[in-house]
Design a protein around this motif. Sequence first.
Motif, PDB file in Angstrom:
ATOM      1  N   PHE A 269       0.839  -1.189   0.000  1.00  0.00           N
ATOM      2  CA  PHE A 269       0.000   0.000   0.000  1.00  0.00           C
ATOM      3  C   PHE A 269       0.881   1.249   0.000  1.00  0.00           C
ATOM      4  N   ASP A 270       0.279   2.371  -0.355  1.00  0.00           N
ATOM      5  CA  ASP A 270       0.981   3.643  -0.295  1.00  0.00           C
ATOM      6  C   ASP A 270       1.045   4.068   1.167  1.00  0.00           C
ATOM      7  N   LEU A 271       2.212   3.908   1.777  1.00  0.00           N
ATOM      8  CA  LEU A 271       2.349   4.169   3.206  1.00  0.00           C
ATOM      9  C   LEU A 271       2.109   5.631   3.549  1.00  0.00           C
ATOM     10  N   ALA A 272       2.422   6.536   2.628  1.00  0.00           N
ATOM     11  CA  ALA A 272       2.212   7.961   2.890  1.00  0.00           C
ATOM     12  C   ALA A 272       0.724   8.274   3.030  1.00  0.00           C
ATOM     13  N   VAL A 273      -0.084   7.688   2.169  1.00  0.00           N
ATOM     14  CA  VAL A 273      -1.533   7.916   2.234  1.00  0.00           C
ATOM     15  C   VAL A 273      -2.112   7.305   3.506  1.00  0.00           C
ATOM     16  N   ILE A 274      -1.668   6.095   3.828  1.00  0.00           N
ATOM     17  CA  ILE A 274      -2.149   5.437   5.041  1.00  0.00           C
ATOM     18  C   ILE A 274      -1.745   6.231   6.277  1.00  0.00           C
ATOM     19  N   ALA A 275      -0.506   6.734   6.284  1.00  0.00           N
ATOM     20  CA  ALA A 275      -0.031   7.510   7.428  1.00  0.00           C
ATOM     21  C   ALA A 275      -0.849   8.783   7.600  1.00  0.00           C
ATOM     22  N   GLU A 276      -1.259   9.388   6.496  1.00  0.00           N
ATOM     23  CA  GLU A 276      -2.093  10.591   6.584  1.00  0.00           C
ATOM     24  C   GLU A 276      -3.425  10.276   7.259  1.00  0.00           C
ATOM     25  N   ASN A 277      -4.009   9.134   6.902  1.00  0.00           N
ATOM     26  CA  ASN A 277      -5.275   8.731   7.525  1.00  0.00           C
ATOM     27  C   ASN A 277      -5.092   8.430   9.011  1.00  0.00           C
ATOM     28  N   TYR A 278      -3.994   7.752   9.341  1.00  0.00           N
ATOM     29  CA  TYR A 278      -3.714   7.470  10.749  1.00  0.00           C
ATOM     30  C   TYR A 278      -3.493   8.770  11.527  1.00  0.00           C
ATOM     31  N   GLY A 279      -2.813   9.722  10.905  1.00  0.00           N
ATOM     32  CA  GLY A 279      -2.582  11.001  11.561  1.00  0.00           C
ATOM     33  C   GLY A 279      -3.878  11.724  11.875  1.00  0.00           C
ATOM     34  N   GLN A 280      -4.829  11.647  10.962  1.00  0.00           N
ATOM     35  CA  GLN A 280      -6.130  12.266  11.207  1.00  0.00           C
ATOM     36  C   GLN A 280      -6.867  11.558  12.343  1.00  0.00           C
ATOM     37  N   MET A 281      -6.785  10.230  12.351  1.00  0.00           N
ATOM     38  CA  MET A 281      -7.484   9.473  13.388  1.00  0.00           C
ATOM     39  C   MET A 281      -6.877   9.726  14.765  1.00  0.00           C
ATOM     40  N   THR A 282      -5.551   9.747  14.856  1.00  0.00           N
ATOM     41  CA  THR A 282      -4.920   9.999  16.152  1.00  0.00           C
ATOM     42  C   THR A 282      -5.221  11.415  16.640  1.00  0.00           C
ATOM     43  N   GLY A 283      -5.336  12.357  15.708  1.00  0.00           N
ATOM     44  CA  GLY A 283      -5.703  13.717  16.095  1.00  0.00           C
ATOM     45  C   GLY A 283      -7.101  13.783  16.686  1.00  0.00           C
ATOM     46  N   VAL A 284      -8.028  13.054  16.077  1.00  0.00           N
ATOM     47  CA  VAL A 284      -9.401  13.013  16.596  1.00  0.00           C
ATOM     48  C   VAL A 284      -9.437  12.355  17.975  1.00  0.00           C
ATOM     49  N   LEU A 285      -8.710  11.248  18.125  1.00  0.00           N
ATOM     50  CA  LEU A 285      -8.674  10.560  19.417  1.00  0.00           C
ATOM     51  C   LEU A 285      -8.032  11.429  20.495  1.00  0.00           C
ATOM     52  N   ALA A 286      -7.023  12.206  20.115  1.00  0.00           N
ATOM     53  CA  ALA A 286      -6.409  13.127  21.072  1.00  0.00           C
ATOM     54  C   ALA A 286      -7.428  14.157  21.543  1.00  0.00           C
ATOM     55  N   GLY A 287      -8.292  14.598  20.636  1.00  0.00           N
ATOM     56  CA  GLY A 287      -9.353  15.527  21.019  1.00  0.00           C
ATOM     57  C   GLY A 287     -10.328  14.901  21.998  1.00  0.00           C
ATOM     58  N   PHE A 288     -10.657  13.621  21.775  1.00  0.00           N
ATOM     59  CA  PHE A 288     -11.538  12.921  22.710  1.00  0.00           C
ATOM     60  C   PHE A 288     -10.894  12.823  24.096  1.00  0.00           C
ATOM     61  N   ALA A 289      -9.619  12.463  24.131  1.00  0.00           N
ATOM     62  CA  ALA A 289      -8.918  12.332  25.412  1.00  0.00           C
ATOM     63  C   ALA A 289      -8.860  13.671  26.139  1.00  0.00           C
ATOM     64  N   PHE A 290      -8.608  14.742  25.400  1.00  0.00           N
ATOM     65  CA  PHE A 290      -8.543  16.070  26.014  1.00  0.00           C
ATOM     66  C   PHE A 290      -9.907  16.481  26.565  1.00  0.00           C
ATOM     67  N   THR A 291     -10.961  16.176  25.820  1.00  0.00           N
ATOM     68  CA  THR A 291     -12.313  16.502  26.289  1.00  0.00           C
ATOM     69  C   THR A 291     -12.644  15.753  27.572  1.00  0.00           C
ATOM     70  N   ALA A 292     -12.273  14.475  27.616  1.00  0.00           N
ATOM     71  CA  ALA A 292     -12.520  13.687  28.826  1.00  0.00           C
ATOM     72  C   ALA A 292     -11.752  14.256  30.013  1.00  0.00           C
ATOM     73  N   LEU A 293     -10.526  14.709  29.772  1.00  0.00           N
ATOM     74  CA  LEU A 293      -9.734  15.307  30.851  1.00  0.00           C
ATOM     75  C   LEU A 293     -10.393  16.572  31.384  1.00  0.00           C
ATOM     76  N   VAL A 294     -10.897  17.397  30.487  1.00  0.00           N
ATOM     77  CA  VAL A 294     -11.559  18.633  30.905  1.00  0.00           C
ATOM     78  C   VAL A 294     -12.795  18.321  31.743  1.00  0.00           C
ATOM     79  N   LEU A 295     -13.560  17.324  31.317  1.00  0.00           N
ATOM     80  CA  LEU A 295     -14.763  16.956  32.064  1.00  0.00           C
ATOM     81  C   LEU A 295     -14.417  16.416  33.449  1.00  0.00           C
ATOM     82  N   LEU A 296     -13.316  15.672  33.545  1.00  0.00           N
ATOM     83  CA  LEU A 296     -12.919  15.122  34.839  1.00  0.00           C
ATOM     84  C   LEU A 296     -12.420  16.193  35.800  1.00  0.00           C
TER      85      LEU A 296
END
Length: 278
Positions: free
Chosen positions: A7-34
């Motif tokens: 597979f094109d690793l650059a394209v896959i890495a871009e998708n993973y980067g977007q997903m990890t960014g979204v998950l980081a937002g979820f973790a930050f939101t949970a921290l704020v709520l706590l």
Amino acid sequence: MECSFLFDLAVIAENYGQMTGVLAGFAFTALVLLMTPTQAAERAARSSGDGRATLALFSSFIALVLATLIYSVLAGDTDEQARPRAATLEVIDGLVFGLAVISLLQGLYLIMRSANIDASTVKIARFMAVVIFPSMVIYFVAQGASDTVALRAVAGGGACVPHVPVLGVWLTAAAASVLSISLSTRAQRVMAVHSTRSGTVAPILVMGASVAGAIAAGEVSTYSPGFLMSPTVQNLYLTVVAVLVTFVGLMFSAAGATSARERTRPDELASKSDSVMK
């Protein structure tokens, strides 16, 4: 280096980067709520140590931010001649991402446990955080190593046929077995003694390993485009990953164990919470 099956690793890495960014937002939101006053008061009323969810979520947030960064670097490595280097970075980045997800799930489990959610749901969440996802992380990294196997074969004049290293499969099975045993009643009784310490050390270990992985990824990204992990280093790396992830899983398993002194009845918790709120 021709290897059309990869597979094109650059394209896959871009998708993973977007997903990890979204998950980081979820973790930050949970921290704020706590950190809201109501949640702080409830944690002060409890003696079960469920406040460790904050540390687990914080370590996950740090690891996810680092994963976003290193996947972004990999996504920018679009040179066809740099596929060997990209394949090496793939297995390094996968460890950071995997540790972040494990810590995120552990934090979610601790929150669910303290929120009086259905016991079966809490048990499933714990099994996912302690057994399923750590095992998947080991296999995920081993599967990423299949690209290095294929590229190494092409460099030697062979066919480009990716396959998961056998060592990775055995390490995944061994880790799943050990982590499953750690959730048995007898093992939990023994591990309950180390519950508090494990709940603190495991997230710190996740952050430390993530920082080390990010540094290693940054260093490898400066190597020559044809750099490829050798078979010996690959096997050693897979072994280290399996040991590290299994150790983190065991500590999270111990962190979820409760001793007799920690099993406070709901009515006692409610009375403590009311007194703190007043």
